[in-house]
Design an enzyme around this catalytic site. Structure first.
Site, PDB file in Angstrom:
ATOM      1  N   PRO A   1       1.424   1.780   7.349  1.00 21.51           N
ATOM      2  CA  PRO A   1       2.865   1.779   7.100  1.00 21.51           C
ATOM      3  C   PRO A   1       3.521   3.138   7.375  1.00 21.51           C
ATOM      4  O   PRO A   1       4.636   3.204   7.881  1.00 21.51           O
ATOM      5  CB  PRO A   1       2.982   1.405   5.623  1.00 21.51           C
ATOM      6  CG  PRO A   1       1.737   0.655   5.324  1.00 21.51           C
ATOM      7  CD  PRO A   1       0.684   1.301   6.176  1.00 21.51           C
TER       8      PRO A   1
ATOM      9  N   GLU B   1       0.802  -1.223   0.000  1.00 26.17           N
ATOM     10  CA  GLU B   1       0.000   0.000   0.000  1.00 26.17           C
ATOM     11  C   GLU B   1       0.832   1.267   0.000  1.00 26.17           C
ATOM     12  O   GLU B   1       0.307   2.373   0.016  1.00 26.17           O
ATOM     13  CB  GLU B   1      -0.993   0.001   1.155  1.00 26.17           C
ATOM     14  CG  GLU B   1      -0.361  -0.023   2.540  1.00 26.17           C
ATOM     15  CD  GLU B   1      -0.121  -1.428   3.084  1.00 26.17           C
ATOM     16  OE1 GLU B   1       0.718  -2.164   2.533  1.00 26.17           O
ATOM     17  OE2 GLU B   1      -0.741  -1.782   4.078  1.00 26.17           O
TER      18      GLU B   1
ATOM     19  N   LEU C   1       3.515   4.184   1.417  1.00 27.03           N
ATOM     20  CA  LEU C   1       3.627   4.888   2.697  1.00 27.03           C
ATOM     21  C   LEU C   1       2.333   5.633   3.000  1.00 27.03           C
ATOM     22  O   LEU C   1       2.265   6.859   2.953  1.00 27.03           O
ATOM     23  CB  LEU C   1       4.828   5.839   2.678  1.00 27.03           C
ATOM     24  CG  LEU C   1       6.184   5.148   2.739  1.00 27.03           C
ATOM     25  CD1 LEU C   1       7.310   6.150   2.536  1.00 27.03           C
ATOM     26  CD2 LEU C   1       6.354   4.420   4.058  1.00 27.03           C
ATOM     27  N   HIS C   2       1.294   4.867   3.268  1.00 20.89           N
ATOM     28  CA  HIS C   2      -0.013   5.422   3.589  1.00 20.89           C
ATOM     29  C   HIS C   2      -0.531   4.755   4.858  1.00 20.89           C
ATOM     30  O   HIS C   2      -0.236   3.587   5.121  1.00 20.89           O
ATOM     31  CB  HIS C   2      -1.006   5.175   2.442  1.00 20.89           C
ATOM     32  CG  HIS C   2      -0.575   5.840   1.179  1.00 20.89           C
ATOM     33  ND1 HIS C   2      -0.677   7.190   0.975  1.00 20.89           N
ATOM     34  CD2 HIS C   2       0.024   5.350   0.070  1.00 20.89           C
ATOM     35  CE1 HIS C   2      -0.185   7.497  -0.210  1.00 20.89           C
ATOM     36  NE2 HIS C   2       0.255   6.396  -0.778  1.00 20.89           N
ATOM     37  N   ALA C   3      -1.289   5.487   5.649  1.00 17.05           N
ATOM     38  CA  ALA C   3      -1.960   4.988   6.854  1.00 17.05           C
ATOM     39  C   ALA C   3      -1.024   4.194   7.770  1.00 17.05           C
ATOM     40  O   ALA C   3      -0.094   4.753   8.329  1.00 17.05           O
ATOM     41  CB  ALA C   3      -3.208   4.208   6.481  1.00 17.05           C
TER      42      ALA C   3
END
Length: 92
Positions: free
Chosen positions: A18, A12, A14-16
């Protein structure tokens, strides 16, 4: 200046979750670190807002950098975290 070029291992990007893992890790290494998409402008790696602003996706190349004392070891640990998509900072 010490640098590490790595490919983001989290599917995914570098979102939410991570990004949260990475920001905590960047803070924990104890040296100032920047992160940039390859060819882009570096941002503070310990800033969630700056990190999310990169729009880094899984498979994108990023550059981690620091000129602080102890940067080599810190960047090695962060690079491993990013490349392998780990859930926590690897041991020193």
């Amino acid at each position: 200046m010490a640098e590490r070029r790595v490919t983001i291992g989290w599917v995914e990007g570098l979102h939410a979750r991570p990004a949260s893992v990475f920001v905590r890790a960047a803070t924990a290494v104890g040296v100032p670190v920047t992160i940039a998409k390859e060819g882009g402008n570096p941002v503070n790696a310990a800033s969630m807002l700056a990190l999310l602003g990169l729009g880094a996706q899984g498979g994108d190349a990023v550059v981690l950098a620091s000129d602080a004392e102890g940067a080599e070891g810190a960047l090695d640990r962060l690079a491993k975290l990013v490349q392998e998509g780990l859930d926590e900072l690897p041991a020193a």
